[in-house]
Design a protein around this motif. Structure first.
Motif, short mmCIF file in Angstrom:
data_model
loop_
_atom_site.label_atom_id
_atom_site.label_comp_id
_atom_site.label_asym_id
_atom_site.label_seq_id
_atom_site.Cartn_x
_atom_site.Cartn_y
_atom_site.Cartn_z
N GLU A 1 106.05 -5.95 108.68
CA GLU A 1 107.36 -5.70 108.10
C GLU A 1 107.40 -6.29 106.70
OE1 GLU A 1 111.20 -6.09 110.49
OE2 GLU A 1 111.27 -7.77 109.10
N LEU B 1 116.45 -12.79 108.62
CA LEU B 1 116.36 -11.46 109.20
C LEU B 1 116.02 -11.54 110.66
CD1 LEU B 1 114.20 -9.93 106.44
CD2 LEU B 1 116.60 -9.55 106.77
N GLN C 1 108.47 -0.85 107.53
CA GLN C 1 107.66 -1.47 108.56
C GLN C 1 106.29 -0.86 108.76
OE1 GLN C 1 110.40 -1.35 111.80
NE2 GLN C 1 111.12 -3.40 111.36
N ARG D 1 116.34 6.40 100.36
CA ARG D 1 116.85 5.47 101.37
C ARG D 1 116.13 5.64 102.70
NH1 ARG D 1 122.71 3.62 101.53
NH2 ARG D 1 122.67 2.27 103.35
N VAL E 1 119.62 -2.38 111.87
CA VAL E 1 120.34 -1.96 110.68
C VAL E 1 121.72 -2.59 110.71
CG1 VAL E 1 121.28 -0.03 109.42
CG2 VAL E 1 119.12 0.21 110.61
N GLU F 1 113.33 1.37 106.68
CA GLU F 1 113.95 1.30 107.99
C GLU F 1 115.34 0.68 107.91
OE1 GLU F 1 110.57 0.87 108.02
OE2 GLU F 1 110.23 2.59 109.31
N ASP F 2 115.49 -0.17 106.94
CA ASP F 2 116.78 -0.85 106.80
C ASP F 2 117.08 -0.88 105.32
OD1 ASP F 2 117.89 -4.23 107.67
OD2 ASP F 2 118.96 -2.38 107.18
N TYR F 3 118.25 -0.43 104.96
CA TYR F 3 118.58 -0.40 103.52
C TYR F 3 120.05 -0.70 103.38
CZ TYR F 3 118.55 1.37 98.70
OH TYR F 3 118.62 1.49 97.33
N THR G 1 110.06 -6.92 103.53
CA THR G 1 111.47 -6.87 103.16
C THR G 1 111.68 -7.37 101.75
OG1 THR G 1 112.06 -7.33 105.44
CG2 THR G 1 113.77 -7.65 103.81
#
Lengths: 556, 400
Positions: free
Chosen positions: A115, B371, A8, A58, B376, A62-64, A117
């Protein structure tokens, strides 16, 4: 989603963009490998001379999430690799058009990314249209949201583990030293040791991970590995002034006192010595006290005359290196972070590492091997008369690996008193050292010198002839040269051992061998002088007999 | 021999705002410079019109308020028309514009058919005069490129810079054909997106649906009055044509897009430095034939800014497969969104209770991947039999 990763920060987006564009310059299709711990972006150029690899941990994202078991489409890219602890790790690898990805990842003017992705569906519920497509979703600060679906091809990951190999070598060679002088070691260096150990223990694809620490006395030339660690700003500032179109190559020379970074390009001469392109070089010299640390693999020779023995140099192409360095920083962010450069002999690959907390980037590049033979022989020859290929003399030639520290190395102070110099087994001839005068060349022997062929039977005659004609000694040289299957030429010093009598075949042979070796040595010295004069890296040994004058080579 | 003798038509206008005029005229650049531009002169201002291949037309209006002095006198009628080569005109203005050190006064003048169009650029030291030959055009063919106001399919007002960056992005990825997607929902969530298929595959740029950017989006039933919900309108355009408005959107503060059932897209661009006044274009239907746009009627005594109108025709041969695919892909988005929503919250098959309301509360993060904002997702093994739930209105089986 079988894979999804989001970051992000706009700075992270910057790093991502620079990574993708640098990898695209290496190869237009770039590869990605996804593991549960990291996302690896890598590219090897088509000639297999450069590998550039960036690992995003990782924690960068922020998100994985990575669910390899859900992958149904494109399962060619799935690999199962056992790691060092024996558990199976699943990897997924694919190849994407780098130019498309660069265009997508580019930061538009006046807008920034909120962001970013990356995702892969390929699950059982994936629609046909989205199969084998990298799903990229970008939210901008202007609230525009963009979606792209470039196509990818699943591939298998087969890494070149030179970094692990070098680190293992490094630990083997210097590790024992570090343990013995732990408390006085440069903290950066001890960090590097620790990091290398950790990496070797956790890396996948690390088959030959047997620690093999070598004692000082066991080291050979094959074990050579050098490390230079410096702040990336030093190199970056230099590279900002270099244009890869003008200065194509780069040389790093490191010695006790300084690190000299040179960007150069060789002159090109056409026919009749017309200059087609001038040589140009640009260099920065940095004191070693400004470096974080460095370890040089040096041979110590007992006469104390290190000469240029203390300088390690390595030459490689500038363009890929410059592109690699562009990943590490942008104009605005601080140029912090240390660059680790590992190299062995010239001709062996160079490993450059730039590690940040979540992003590890590395570059492996082949280096120029010209002049390597000379370098070795030069370093080996001191006043000894003979040189032998070092590999065969491994047991007799102890080398010293000295990590040089900013302060006086404890190793140096306790230097071993005498090391054996390289000596030929033939040395015990006891002959005096021939003069190192220059060698002239003579293409054809004169008519009245033609009977050298029969020298074995006419030694005495020959010798007598030799004396009145000291400058034309091809006569004497001929038999020896023939014994080594090349016809040499050049000026020979007056044979001082003419006085040795009686002449017989055996001693003659030995003499000739010695002369031959001496000639070799002189040749190297002379060429080395030429190299110093011209600052070129290439030299050619032993030009053929049809070239009485040393011609200008392409890279002279 | 002159047709008009003795100053029957006399037009002269001068202004100091050279950069303004230059910016305005440069919006005409993508429309095939080599041809001629039609200039209409009347009491209210100057108009420049240009048509390409009978598929796209641009008209640019400069109000008389832009000019420090404006005099128009025509005994022969209300309006004068002339044609002049566009390249010459643009070049003159661009070249003059480069010299910005000194205040430059530019004057245009024309004295009727048979006389040249004269441009005079004057600053404190130099006076430059350029004359271009003109010719007269008797009839204007605008049939076919006029919006049918009674059969509008959708209408949308969007901020100019946002549209500009969207079109620029499409250009950068090498888009060949693009599609405008407009849809409104009962809950007020509007979707306006530019879709494209290019070398990269399917791409979508969705403009933000917040009121400050997408001020108005209405989808009609073909009669310009009754709103239709949940039925998207797709308009397919060749990107080369669509790209021609990019230059105009760059200067725009607001862009009004309207499309009618015949496939004509009308783009009205207003560029102002001051506040923008929204117009309710449906009610204001007393347009004059020259399609100036409706804005000038609202603004009396104030300079309305540059007013541009572009009309372009949709692609004639719309690939059926493409059309279905675009629709499918937009719907996939719905699917992904709802399925993820349910997966995340319940980990079980979605109940029919999840209605539009529930789904569309997520639509602020509407995207292909379904999304939501930075959460998370815990990794959990999916049961094999757990088929992704589908939303009510998207029942299409997408593969197999």
């Amino acid at each position: 989603m079988s894979f999804k990763a989001t970051f992000q920060d706009s700075e992270k987006h910057n790093i991502w963009f620079r990574t993708v564009s640098a990898l695209t310059t290496v190869r237009k299709d770039i590869n990605f490998t996804i593991t549960s711990a990291e996302l690896i972006a890598w590219a090897i150029n088509t000639t297999d001379t450069t590998l550039c690899q960036v690992r995003f941990a990782r924690s960068f994202f922020e998100d994985y999430e990575f669910k390899p078991y859900e992958i149904v489409f494109g399962e060619d890219g799935v690999q199962i690799v056992p790691d060092s602890h024996g558990t199976d790790q699943k990897l997924y690898s694919f190849e994407v058009n780098g130019r498309h990805l660069t265009t997508i990842s580019k930061k538009p003017d006046g807008d920034s990314v909120n962001e970013f992705t990356i995702a892969i569906n390929n699950t059982a519920s994936c629609p046909d249209v989205l199969a084998n497509r990298l799903l990229i979703h970008i939210e901008m600060s202007s609230l525009i949201s963009k979606d792209y679906t470039p196509q990818f091809t699943p591939i298998k990951y087969d890494p070149i583990v030179i970094d692990l190999k070098y680190k293992r070598k490094f630990l083997d060679v210097y590790g024992s030293k570090s343990r013995s002088v732990q408390e006085t070691l440069n903290h950066r260096l001890s960090e590097i040791f620790v990091e290398a150990e950790r990496e070797l223990s956790t890396a996948l694809f690390n088959e030959n991970n047997e620690p093999n620490p070598k004692d000082m006395n066991q080291l050979t030339m094959a074990d050579e590995i050098n490390l230079v660690c410096c702040n990336q700003a030093l190199i970056k500032n230099f590279l900002d002034n270099c244009n890869p179109n003008i200065t194509e190559e780069m040389k790093l020379e490191i010695s006790h006192q300084k690190l000299c970074v040179t960007a150069f390009t060789k002159a090109i001469y056409g026919k009749n010595n017309d200059v087609l392109r001038n040589n140009i070089s640009l260099s920065n010299t940095i004191s070693t006290s400004d470096l974080e640390c460095h370890c040089l693999f040096l041979k110590e020779i007992n006469n104390g005359d290190k000469g240029d023995d203390g300088t390690k140099s390595i030459v490689f192409k500038l363009k890929d290196f410059k592109n690699f360095m562009s990943i590490g920083s942008s104009g605005k962010s601080s140029l912090s972070g240390n660059l680790n450069i590992w190299f062995c002999h010239r001709g062996e690959p160079l490993l450059v590492e730039l590690n940040r907390p979540d992003v590890k980037s590395e570059l492996v590049q082949i280096t120029d091997s010209s002049g390597m033979a000379n370098a070795e022989n030069e370093n080996a020859i001191t006043k000894a008369t003979a040189t032998v290929s070092p590999n065969t003399r491994a047991s007799r030639e102890p080398f010293k690996a000295e990590p040089f520290l900013p302060r006086v190395s404890p190793l140096k102070s306790s230097s071993v008193p005498s090391k054996e110099t390289r000596r030929s087994p033939l040395k015990n001839m006891g002959g005096s050292i021939p003069n190192k005068s220059s060698i002239t060349r003579q293409l054809f022997v004169k008519e009245d010198d033609e009977h050298p062929l029969s020298v074995w039977n006419h030694e005495e005659e020959e010798l007598k002839r030799e004396q009145p004609e000291p400058n034309e000694e091809i006569l004497l040289a001929a038999p020896a040269e023939r014994s080594r299957t090349t016809v040499g030429w050049g000026q020979r010093p007056l044979e001082p051992d003419h006085s040795l009598k009686p002449m017989d075949k055996q001693s003659m042979l030995k003499q000739e061998k010695r002369k031959y070796l001496q000639e070799l040595k002189d040749e190297q010295k002379r060429q080395k002088r030429e190299i110093n004069d011209r600052s070129t890296q290439e030299s050619q040994e032993g030009l053929g007999p049809t070239q009485p004058n040393r011609p200008k080579g392409l890279f002279d | 021999m002159r047709i008009n003798d003795g100053k029957a038509t006399h037009f002269s206008a001068s202004t100091f705002h050279l950069d303004h005029i230059t910016t305005a005229l440069n919006c005409l650049t993508p429309f095939d410079n080599k041809q001629d531009v039609l200039i209409f002169i009347d009491e209210d201002g100057l108009s420049f019109a240009r048509e390409c291949n009978h598929t796209i037309r641009i008209q640019l209006f400069l109000s008389r308020d832009l000019f420090a002095s404006y005099s128009y006198h025509n005994e022969l009628g209300d309006q004068s028309t002339l044609c002049v080569n566009m390249n010459y005109l643009l070049n003159s203005f661009n070249v003059a514009h480069r010299n910005v050190d000194d205040a430059l006064e530019s004057t245009l003048s024309y004295n009727g058919p048979g006389t040249p169009l004269q441009l005079i650029f004057e600053d404190s030291l130099i006076s430059e005069s350029v004359e271009y030959h003109t010719y007269h055009v008797s009839s204007l063919d605008t049939i076919g490129l006029k919006l049918d106001r009674d059969q509008v399919l959708f209408e949308c007002i969007v901020k100019g810079d946002v549209l500009y960056s969207a079109i620029k992005d499409l250009k950068e990825i090498g888009c060949r054909g693009c599609c405008i997607f407009a849809k409104i929902d009962e809950d007020g969530e509007n979707t306006f997106a530019l879709l494209s298929k290019s070398q990269l595959g399917f791409s979508r740029i969705k403009l933000p649906s917040s009121r400050s950017i997408l001020e108005k989006l209405e989808v009609y039933d073909g009669d310009s009055t009754s709103l239709v919900y949940d039925k998207p309108v797709l308009g397919f355009f060749d990107f080369n044509s669509f790209d021609k408005i990019r230059q105009s959107t760059k200067v725009a503060s607001k862009v009004l897009l309207r499309m009618d059932v015949h496939g004509l897209l009308s783009v009205n661009i207003l560029s102002r430095t001051d506040d923008v006044i929204l117009t309710d274009t449906r009610s204001n239907s007393n347009n004059n034939d020259n399609n100036y746009g409706n804005h000038r009627k609202q603004l009396s005594g104030e300079y309305p800014g540059i007013v541009i109108e572009v009309c372009m025709l949709e692609k004639e041969n719309i690939d059926e497969a493409d059309q279905e695919e675009f629709q499918l892909l937009m719907e996939i988005n719905e699917l992904e969104r709802t399925s993820r929503f349910s997966k995340k919250s319940t980990y079980r098959r979605r109940q029919p209770v999840f209605n539009h309301g529930g789904d569309f509360s997520e639509s602020s993060t509407d995207n292909l991947l379904g999304l939501t904002n930075a959460r998370v997702e815990p990794i959990s093994p999916q049961k094999n039999g757990d088929v992704s739930p589908r939303s009510n209105n998207n029942e299409i089986p997408l593969f197999f």
